[in-house]
Design a protein around this motif. Structure first.
Motif, PDB file in Angstrom:
ATOM      1  N   GLY A  66       0.785  -1.248   0.136  1.00  0.00           N
ATOM      2  CA  GLY A  66       0.075  -0.019   0.072  1.00  0.00           C
ATOM      3  C   GLY A  66       0.814   1.412  -0.061  1.00  0.00           C
ATOM      4  N   GLN A  67       2.018   1.174   0.155  1.00  0.00           N
ATOM      5  CA  GLN A  67       2.943   2.279   0.154  1.00  0.00           C
ATOM      6  C   GLN A  67       3.326   2.677  -1.371  1.00  0.00           C
ATOM      7  OE1 GLN A  67       5.859   1.345   3.456  1.00  0.00           O
ATOM      8  NE2 GLN A  67       5.398   3.450   3.905  1.00  0.00           N
ATOM      9  N   ALA A  68       3.567   3.971  -1.661  1.00  0.00           N
ATOM     10  CA  ALA A  68       3.913   4.210  -2.830  1.00  0.00           C
ATOM     11  C   ALA A  68       5.215   5.051  -2.510  1.00  0.00           C
ATOM     12  CB  ALA A  68       2.941   5.555  -3.693  1.00  0.00           C
ATOM     13  N   GLN A  69       5.979   5.149  -3.765  1.00  0.00           N
ATOM     14  CA  GLN A  69       7.409   5.725  -3.643  1.00  0.00           C
ATOM     15  C   GLN A  69       7.181   7.251  -3.244  1.00  0.00           C
ATOM     16  OE1 GLN A  69      10.304   4.176  -3.924  1.00  0.00           O
ATOM     17  NE2 GLN A  69      11.328   5.996  -3.463  1.00  0.00           N
ATOM     18  N   ALA A  70       6.188   7.866  -3.690  1.00  0.00           N
ATOM     19  CA  ALA A  70       5.988   9.466  -3.467  1.00  0.00           C
ATOM     20  C   ALA A  70       5.877   9.503  -2.025  1.00  0.00           C
ATOM     21  CB  ALA A  70       5.133   9.969  -4.368  1.00  0.00           C
ATOM     22  N   GLY A  71       5.061   8.602  -1.433  1.00  0.00           N
ATOM     23  CA  GLY A  71       4.706   8.721   0.027  1.00  0.00           C
ATOM     24  C   GLY A  71       5.849   8.333   0.834  1.00  0.00           C
ATOM     25  N   ILE A  72       6.780   7.463   0.569  1.00  0.00           N
ATOM     26  CA  ILE A  72       7.650   7.056   1.344  1.00  0.00           C
ATOM     27  C   ILE A  72       8.656   8.399   1.446  1.00  0.00           C
ATOM     28  CG2 ILE A  72       9.978   5.779   1.555  1.00  0.00           C
ATOM     29  CD1 ILE A  72       8.106   3.580  -0.240  1.00  0.00           C
ATOM     30  N   MET A  73       9.015   8.966   0.124  1.00  0.00           N
ATOM     31  CA  MET A  73       9.942  10.018   0.127  1.00  0.00           C
ATOM     32  C   MET A  73       9.356  11.349   0.926  1.00  0.00           C
ATOM     33  SD  MET A  73      11.000   9.486  -3.573  1.00  0.00           S
ATOM     34  CE  MET A  73      11.953  10.877  -3.942  1.00  0.00           C
ATOM     35  N   SER A  74       7.972  11.499   1.001  1.00  0.00           N
ATOM     36  CA  SER A  74       7.444  12.751   1.386  1.00  0.00           C
ATOM     37  C   SER A  74       7.658  13.072   2.753  1.00  0.00           C
ATOM     38  CB  SER A  74       5.805  12.733   1.384  1.00  0.00           C
ATOM     39  OG  SER A  74       5.458  11.614   2.357  1.00  0.00           O
ATOM     40  N   GLY A  75       8.218  12.093   3.600  1.00  0.00           N
ATOM     41  CA  GLY A  75       8.673  12.489   5.027  1.00  0.00           C
ATOM     42  C   GLY A  75      10.194  13.120   5.316  1.00  0.00           C
ATOM     43  N   GLU A  76      10.653  13.274   4.148  1.00  0.00           N
ATOM     44  CA  GLU A  76      12.153  13.909   3.987  1.00  0.00           C
ATOM     45  C   GLU A  76      12.246  15.102   4.588  1.00  0.00           C
ATOM     46  OE1 GLU A  76      14.831  12.102   4.086  1.00  0.00           O
ATOM     47  OE2 GLU A  76      14.980  10.603   2.521  1.00  0.00           O
ATOM     48  N   SER A  77      13.024  15.602   5.278  1.00  0.00           N
ATOM     49  CA  SER A  77      13.215  16.954   5.771  1.00  0.00           C
ATOM     50  C   SER A  77      13.983  17.879   4.665  1.00  0.00           C
ATOM     51  CB  SER A  77      13.943  16.734   6.942  1.00  0.00           C
ATOM     52  OG  SER A  77      15.394  16.430   6.895  1.00  0.00           O
ATOM     53  N   ASP A  78      14.619  17.329   3.836  1.00  0.00           N
ATOM     54  CA  ASP A  78      15.355  17.855   2.710  1.00  0.00           C
ATOM     55  C   ASP A  78      15.351  17.155   1.521  1.00  0.00           C
ATOM     56  OD1 ASP A  78      16.828  19.812   1.360  1.00  0.00           O
ATOM     57  OD2 ASP A  78      18.658  18.741   1.975  1.00  0.00           O
ATOM     58  N   PRO A  79      13.773  17.148   0.879  1.00  0.00           N
ATOM     59  CA  PRO A  79      13.725  16.347  -0.186  1.00  0.00           C
ATOM     60  C   PRO A  79      14.466  16.789  -1.389  1.00  0.00           C
ATOM     61  CG  PRO A  79      11.758  17.613   0.395  1.00  0.00           C
ATOM     62  CD  PRO A  79      12.560  18.030   1.205  1.00  0.00           C
ATOM     63  N   VAL A  80      14.806  15.736  -2.412  1.00  0.00           N
ATOM     64  CA  VAL A  80      15.219  15.675  -3.581  1.00  0.00           C
ATOM     65  C   VAL A  80      14.145  16.771  -4.361  1.00  0.00           C
ATOM     66  CG1 VAL A  80      15.910  15.046  -5.677  1.00  0.00           C
ATOM     67  CG2 VAL A  80      16.930  14.025  -3.479  1.00  0.00           C
ATOM     68  N   THR A  81      14.344  17.785  -4.969  1.00  0.00           N
ATOM     69  CA  THR A  81      13.556  18.548  -5.816  1.00  0.00           C
ATOM     70  C   THR A  81      13.170  17.723  -7.134  1.00  0.00           C
ATOM     71  OG1 THR A  81      14.053  20.645  -4.925  1.00  0.00           O
ATOM     72  CG2 THR A  81      12.790  20.533  -6.860  1.00  0.00           C
ATOM     73  N   ILE A  82      11.979  17.248  -7.189  1.00  0.00           N
ATOM     74  CA  ILE A  82      11.219  16.518  -8.568  1.00  0.00           C
ATOM     75  C   ILE A  82      10.295  17.348  -9.170  1.00  0.00           C
ATOM     76  CG2 ILE A  82      10.465  14.374  -9.237  1.00  0.00           C
ATOM     77  CD1 ILE A  82      11.802  13.167  -6.957  1.00  0.00           C
ATOM     78  N   ALA A  83      10.484  17.569 -10.427  1.00  0.00           N
ATOM     79  CA  ALA A  83       9.126  18.253 -10.993  1.00  0.00           C
ATOM     80  C   ALA A  83       8.406  17.860 -12.116  1.00  0.00           C
ATOM     81  CB  ALA A  83       9.746  19.487 -11.615  1.00  0.00           C
ATOM     82  N   ASP A  84       7.114  17.687 -12.029  1.00  0.00           N
ATOM     83  CA  ASP A  84       6.201  17.319 -13.004  1.00  0.00           C
ATOM     84  C   ASP A  84       6.558  17.911 -14.575  1.00  0.00           C
ATOM     85  OD1 ASP A  84       4.261  16.543 -14.643  1.00  0.00           O
ATOM     86  OD2 ASP A  84       2.496  16.858 -13.306  1.00  0.00           O
ATOM     87  N   ARG A  85       6.969  17.032 -15.385  1.00  0.00           N
ATOM     88  CA  ARG A  85       7.496  17.668 -16.807  1.00  0.00           C
ATOM     89  C   ARG A  85       6.145  17.734 -17.756  1.00  0.00           C
ATOM     90  NH1 ARG A  85      12.798  16.180 -18.003  1.00  0.00           N
ATOM     91  NH2 ARG A  85      11.954  15.751 -20.412  1.00  0.00           N
TER      92      ARG A  85
END
Length: 241
Positions: A113-132
């Motif tokens: 039930g976990q998605a990659q975006a959800g896993i990464m959402s808790g990062e304090s300094d997340p890598v910037t990823i943009a919708d193209r």
């Protein structure tokens, strides 16, 4: 024993990323290894070369891993090494009779039930990823220097540049699709926590590493299989013994 490498998100040419460790592993043990091509990163089925347009998402990436495992003699077995997003691919691939061990490098062991975006959402300094705007995502705001400083600060400049040239767009479906399986459960696993990682926080790494059979910590950045292949091969050799 065979060894399969599943690379992380937003890059292509898994064989290049894995090559320093592949070469040392073969020199030390005689074992040859190969990288799994991920459709969501626009890679062709064979060779991991960019085919153009990212296709599918997490489900298709997991299917690619299963196809690679289908080619492994179950009497010989395989070690599967997942880096970063590669751990989520391993989870979605589910159980496979060829798998003997899992190695997760600065990676994830997601629950169903976990998605990659959800896993990464808790990062304090997340890598910037943009919708193209075309169904894909890409890293945003980086150039070769800043990418190298964040993801490969322990590598030389030439390696950082070569890595930057392999950054690519990836299907958004790789990030937003929840896992339906947890292929790491019930399988012997080793989690490698990279304590100098500037991409994935040590706290998040340790949270997922606690789900593995065992965990170890290495004083490296996000890609120890490039910068310290000796340390990675040491862990793999211990599993082979």
């Amino acid at each position: 024993m065979e060894l399969l490498f599943v690379h992380g998100a937003l890059v292509r040419d898994g064989a290049w990323w894995w090559q320093p460790t592949a070469d040392l592993l073969h020199e030390t043990t005689g074992i040859r290894s190969r990288a799994v091509a991920l459709p969501s990163c626009g890679e062709a089925e064979f060779g991991g070369i960019a085919s153009g347009t990212p296709e599918g998402g997490l489900v298709e990436d997991a299917a690619a891993l299963r196809r690679a495992l289908d080619g492994v003699d179950p009497d010989v077995g395989a070690i599967v090494v997942g880096h970063s997003y590669g751990g989520t691919v391993i989870a979605e691939a589910g159980h496979h009779p060829a798998v003997r061990h899992l190695v997760l490098v600065s990676s994830y062991l997601p629950a169903v039930g976990q998605a990659q975006a959800g896993i990464m959402s808790g990062e304090s300094d997340p890598v910037t990823i943009a919708d193209r705007g075309d169904g894909t995502l890409g890293v945003s705001g980086y150039d070769a220097d800043s990418f190298g400083a964040r993801f490969l600060q322990d590598a030389d400049t030439a390696t950082q540049q070569a890595a930057w040239e392999r950054v690519t767009a990836q299907s958004a479906a790789a990030f937003v699709t929840p896992t339906t399986r947890a292929g790491w459960q019930g399988v012997d696993s080793t989690a490698i926590v990279c304590t100098d990682d500037r991409s994935t926080s040590v706290a998040l790494q340790r949270e997922h590493a606690a789900r593995a059979t065992r965990s170890i910590e290495l004083p490296t950045g996000h890609h120890p299989f490039i910068t310290r292949p000796d340390l990675v091969v040491e862990q793999l050799t211990a599993l082979l013994g």
